[in-house]
Design an enzyme around this catalytic site. Structure first.
Site, mmCIF file in Angstrom:
data_model
loop_
_atom_site.group_PDB
_atom_site.id
_atom_site.type_symbol
_atom_site.label_atom_id
_atom_site.label_comp_id
_atom_site.label_asym_id
_atom_site.label_seq_id
_atom_site.Cartn_x
_atom_site.Cartn_y
_atom_site.Cartn_z
ATOM 1 N N HIS A 1 47.822 38.626 43.594
ATOM 2 C CA HIS A 1 48.368 37.815 42.485
ATOM 3 C C HIS A 1 48.134 36.323 42.778
ATOM 4 O O HIS A 1 49.053 35.512 42.750
ATOM 5 C CB HIS A 1 49.864 38.097 42.275
ATOM 6 N N ARG B 1 48.678 40.933 33.968
ATOM 7 C CA ARG B 1 49.892 41.426 34.622
ATOM 8 C C ARG B 1 49.649 42.878 35.029
ATOM 9 O O ARG B 1 48.934 43.614 34.345
ATOM 10 C CB ARG B 1 51.087 41.388 33.665
#
Ligand code: NDP
Ligand code: OXD
Length: 314
Positions: free
Chosen positions: A277, A229
């Site tokens: 991502h 993350r």
């Protein structure tokens, strides 16, 4: 029984069609539709619209269609019901593809070769190391970290892992907790982060960690790969470490702010590889099948795979 799809940032109609097919005996609603809030027993939530999970008196469980649950746990008003996350072979395999790709890329110095190519410069590395000469350290030895570690081991890398609690993984040097972090870093040339974002892990990829990495590696300066993350990394520290030679390169799939702002200096940095991502893009059919089977298990009074430890935050 009804299911609420509290999903944003993904095509909602596609997910709704999928769940209607997989759960034909249930009504599947989205937050914008009129529905009886008492009828909702299950919610599938990804970056849910504010308060969309509140005022559901019969809610029995929440399901994340992703592996991470930080998007749920940051909601201060999250209902106190069990949360299940996705554990899925398709997603796991895709993440391992990303990790193996980037470890091999840094092993082979592909960034340097590509820069040379642009200058029509022919410069083979006479000291090119083999995988067995390079030490990969994986932070986060859960479902994703462990699969990636085993695949890297198969290719021949010298692999270590770091987790919160001690564990044995055949063929892999394991380290656990804050106390063993320095020893883990000191034997790491390529640092892979597959950690969840929790109160403990926020900002862990920082200057102090980078300066603890091995300085004697066969690939030269150490490299980081973050597919966990964005909140795990301090981007100012990454840029500083690349600038002063503490780090040689970085592969980043996740960012402090997503999408990565157009004015971020990371975009233009010659030693940074940016992916949007997308390390393990979910296949919505595979994920819907997985979540539907978790819903069926909960309905049958069972505890499916993927139960989240809310206290630990993952
Ligand atoms: P798991 O919950 O299976 O594994 C998490 C691992 O992190 C465990 O080994 C755990 O230790 C370790 N860990 C947690 N907290 C700490 C800590 N404080 N110190 C050291 N180790 C810690 O998660 P997954 O492997 O399924 O997924 C990991 C993350 O990957 C997700 O949370 C998500 O953020 C990210 N992800 C990113 C994607 C992308 O496309 N970029 C796609 C999918 C996931 P222990 O084993 O002791 O519990
Ligand atoms: C996930 C993700 O957590 O895609 O599954 O980031």
């Amino acid at each position: 029984m009804s299911v609420l799809l509290a999903i944003s940032g993904m095509p909602l109609d596609m997910w709704q069609r999928e769940f209607e097919t997989l759960l034909p005996d249930m009504n599947v609603y989205t937050p914008g539709e009129p529905f009886d809030r008492r009828a909702i027993h299950y919610a599938v939530a990804w970056r849910h619209p504010p308060r969309s999970l509140n005022g559901l008196p019969n809610l029995a469980a929440i399901f994340s269609p992703g592996a991470g649950v930080d998007h749920l746990l940051r909601d201060p008003d999250l209902p106190h019901v069990p949360i299940y996350r996705v554990v899925d072979a398709d997603l796991t395999g895709r993440m391992s593809e990303y990790v193996v790709l980037h470890c091999l890329l840094h092993l082979r110095g592909l960034l340097r070769d590509m820069q040379n190519q642009r200058q029509r410069h022919w410069a083979p590395d006479p000291l090119q190391p083999a995988a067995g000469n390079v030490r990969v350290g994986i932070m986060g030895m859960g479902v994703l970290g462990r699969d990636a570690a085993e695949k890297l081991l198969h290719i021949g890398f010298d692999v270590a892992g770091w987790s919160r609690t001690p564990k044995d993984v055949p063929g892999i040097a394991m380290f656990a907790g804050e106390a063993q972090l320095p020893a883990f870093l000191a034997r790491t040339d390529i640092l892979v982060s597959l950690l969840p974002l929790t109160e403990e892990t926020r900002g862990v990829l920082n200057k102090s960690v980078f300066s603890g990495l091995a300085r004697n590696g066969r690939i030269g300066r150490p490299v980081i790969i973050n597919a966990g993350r964005g909140g795990l990394q301090n981007e100012a520290d990454i840029l500083e470490a690349l600038g002063d030679g503490t780090l040689g390169a970085a592969s980043l799939d996740v960012f402090e702010t997503e999408p990565l702002p157009v004015d971020s200096p990371l975009w233009d940095h010659p030693s940074v590889i940016i992916t949007p991502h997308s390390a393990a893009m979910s296949d919505h059919e595979a994920i819907s099948r997985r979540v539907a089977s978790q819903i069926r298990a909960v309905q049958a009074g069972e505890t499916p795979e993927g139960l989240v430890n809310v206290t630990e935050g993952y």
